[in-house]
Write an enzyme that holds these catalytic residues in place. Structure first.
Site, PDB file in Angstrom:
ATOM      1  N   LYS A   1      31.246   3.460  -1.849  1.00  0.00           N
ATOM      2  CA  LYS A   1      31.363   3.097  -0.502  1.00  0.00           C
ATOM      3  C   LYS A   1      32.741   2.277  -0.395  1.00  0.00           C
ATOM      4  O   LYS A   1      32.703   1.081  -0.653  1.00  0.00           O
ATOM      5  CB  LYS A   1      30.293   2.635   0.017  1.00  0.00           C
ATOM      6  CG  LYS A   1      30.699   2.278   1.563  1.00  0.00           C
ATOM      7  CD  LYS A   1      29.553   1.795   2.678  1.00  0.00           C
ATOM      8  CE  LYS A   1      29.951   1.806   3.964  1.00  0.00           C
ATOM      9  NZ  LYS A   1      28.989   1.097   4.894  1.00  0.00           N
TER      10      LYS A   1
ATOM     11  N   SER B   1       0.702  -1.317   0.165  1.00  0.00           N
ATOM     12  CA  SER B   1       0.068   0.017  -0.154  1.00  0.00           C
ATOM     13  C   SER B   1       0.931   1.306  -0.028  1.00  0.00           C
ATOM     14  O   SER B   1       1.757   1.438   0.825  1.00  0.00           O
ATOM     15  CB  SER B   1      -0.979  -0.222   1.231  1.00  0.00           C
ATOM     16  OG  SER B   1      -1.664   1.064   1.427  1.00  0.00           O
TER      17      SER B   1
ATOM     18  N   GLU C   1      26.999  -0.945  10.811  1.00  0.00           N
ATOM     19  CA  GLU C   1      27.773  -1.587  10.085  1.00  0.00           C
ATOM     20  C   GLU C   1      27.113  -1.698   8.547  1.00  0.00           C
ATOM     21  O   GLU C   1      27.524  -2.773   7.824  1.00  0.00           O
ATOM     22  CB  GLU C   1      28.549  -2.774  10.530  1.00  0.00           C
ATOM     23  CG  GLU C   1      29.717  -2.715  11.620  1.00  0.00           C
ATOM     24  CD  GLU C   1      30.988  -2.051  10.866  1.00  0.00           C
ATOM     25  OE1 GLU C   1      31.067  -2.244   9.547  1.00  0.00           O
ATOM     26  OE2 GLU C   1      31.981  -1.719  11.735  1.00  0.00           O
TER      27      GLU C   1
END
Length: 498
Positions: free
Chosen positions: A79, A40, A343
């Site tokens: 990253k 939804s 982490e």
């Protein structure tokens, strides 16, 4: 075991968990089963998982995802690790950098060579030998599998991305392959009166969705696994007392740094996740030690750019579902348990949960032995990640607040006590089979927060001091020169649109 063949899989909940599940299962199972996802647009998504760890590369490869397209569509960035600031003493900083450090030797990890160098008075920083660290702090990134001319690995990396855009990207992918999406909210969950399994969902628009196997991707609501099946929850808040997070995006600043920052403050810690179009920020704290107003003040006064929204609060309890697969319901994502994003494991736990389900996927009915093994492996994985997160708190050396003092004094799980004691005495890391975090990851956190071993491996003594000095100087120079030759991270991101 149940004797009904698994022909129809129903995923309740969209967001990252739902669409990761749908994309992998439809890719691997194809037309073998029907997959329906019910969600939804009125229900919000937590969306704290904007930073990832390197195993996401395996997942994206399994889906056949093009990296450049993926990064464009999700406004992603690279990253290379997580920088932890103020987690030891105030002003301290270290990085959990991805990939290896130095050079691996048979039966002896590289950090033993560094440990001996410290005892010999040599002036080397442990991260002098991390290519990812050197690149991250120069804002450099290029795809590099091996370092040219030497037998050393190149850069290991992961991504930062917009979790909402990632879910939309995987929705398009999944629907193209045949996943059926149904818009609607669940009014009632109907159980089979004989087996107690979930039989069907009754939606607010009158539709009824029957299925053989259900995935609960409803996040912290845990509508099927907990609210319906009353599975039970193992509370870990005595080890990880944080129960709240406040999140807010802000305007981007240049350069876009290729690493996550985790910044410890007096009563919690702040994340900083740089994307192409904004910076994701948040503050994790315990309501026992910090009020919402204090959290807001800390977060809003430590943004790099103008806030793009009002901060929103997320309440949670750290722990795991006692059974992540119960009856004919498998919980994926936050419905299976919560570990704070220290982490960047939230998205990984979704992906590993779906991969594990694929491994144990039932054919002609749910086999209790498969279900039990799925639950055993899920429990072990959660506990191993839990211990790694606790390690950061236990090793803090701050004395500026009761919060950090209490974390220093807490009793830790026996499994973590063993790891810390072994490392403190001999510098060895005992990594369990299939454990997510590598020995190098454990080394970086323990060394970075001041747990230095009393001894090192005797194999290091094969080198005299001069040989050791030359080896370390050579490796340091290789990492420095290699990182200098890399292109800039910003240039890499700009190349994605060419």
């Amino acid at each position: 075991m149940t004797t009904n063949a698994i022909k129809h899989l129903v995923i309740l909940g969209g967001g990252t968990a739902g669409w990761i599940s749908a994309s992998l299962l439809i890719k691997m199972l194809g037309k073998a089963i029907q997959i329906t996802l019910v969600e939804s647009e009125q229900i919000g998504i937590v969306g704290v998982g904007e930073a990832t760890i390197p195993p996401i590369m395996t997942f994206n490869t399994a889906l056949g995802i093009d990296e450049a397209e993926f990064l464009r569509e999700t406004k992603g960035s690279i990253k290379l690790g997580i920088q932890f600031e103020n987690w030891g003493k105030l002003g301290d900083s270290y990085m959990h950098a991805f990939g290896g450090i130095g050079k691996e030797f048979p039966s002896c990890s590289f950090h033993h060579f560094w440990l001996r160098s410290q005892q010999a008075g040599m002036n080397f920083d442990f991260w002098d030998f991390s290519l990812a660290y050197q690149a991250a702090h120069k804002n450099k990134f290029s795809k590099l599998n091996r370092i040219e001319g030497v037998n050393l690995p190149g850069l290991s990396y992961a991504y930062h991305f917009d979790a909402g855009l990632y879910a939309q990207y995987l929705r398009r992918y999944s629907e193209k392959l045949g996943v059926k999406r149904i818009e609607g909210k669940v009014d009632e969950v109907v159980l089979n009166p004989d087996s107690g399994d979930v039989e069907r969902l009754l939606l607010d628009n009158g539709q009824q969705i029957a299925g053989d196997l259900f995935l609960d991707c409803t996040g912290l609501h845990s509508l099927l696994i907990e609210k319906t099946l009353n599975t039970g929850f193992e509370d870990w808040s005595h080890w990880l007392p944080a129960d709240s997070a406040m999140a807010v995006p802000c305007e981007s600043v240049e350069p876009i740094t290729p690493y996550t920052r985790s910044i410890a403050h007096a009563k919690g810690w702040q994340w900083r996740i740089p994307l192409q179009h904004r910076i994701g920020n948040g503050f994790v704290y315990s309501s026992k030690y910090c009020s919402d107003e204090e959290a807001r003040t800390t977060l809003m006064s430590n943004l790099d750019g103008k806030p793009l929204a009002e901060p929103r609060i997320i309440r949670f309890k750290t722990g795991r579902r006692l059974k992540q697969w119960h009856r004919n319901v498998v919980s994926i994502g936050l419905s299976s348990g919560f570990l704070e994003p220290l982490e960047s494991t939230s998205i990984h736990l979704i992906q590993s949960g779906v991969l594990r389900l694929l491994k144990f996927f039932p054919n002609h009915g749910i086999c209790p032995a498969d279900r039990d093994e799925y639950n055993r492996q899920s429990k072990v994985e959660f506990e191993q990640i839990r211990d790694f997160i606790i390690l950061h708190y236990k090793l803090n050396a701050r004395g500026d607040s009761q919060y950090w003092k209490d974390c220093q004094r807490m009793e830790t799980p026996e499994s973590l006590q063993r790891k810390m004691a072994l490392f403190a005495q001999s510098g060895k890391v005992c990594r369990e089979q299939d454990e997510l975090f590598t020995e190098v990851a454990w080394q970086q956190v323990m060394i970075g927060q001041g747990l230095l071993p009393k001894d090192y491996h005797p194999l290091v003594n094969a080198l005299n001091d001069q040989q050791l000095q030359e080896l370390l100087e050579q490796l340091k120079a290789i990492m420095a020169m290699t990182s200098e030759k890399l292109g800039s991270h910003d240039d890499f991101l700009q190349s994605l649109s060419r």
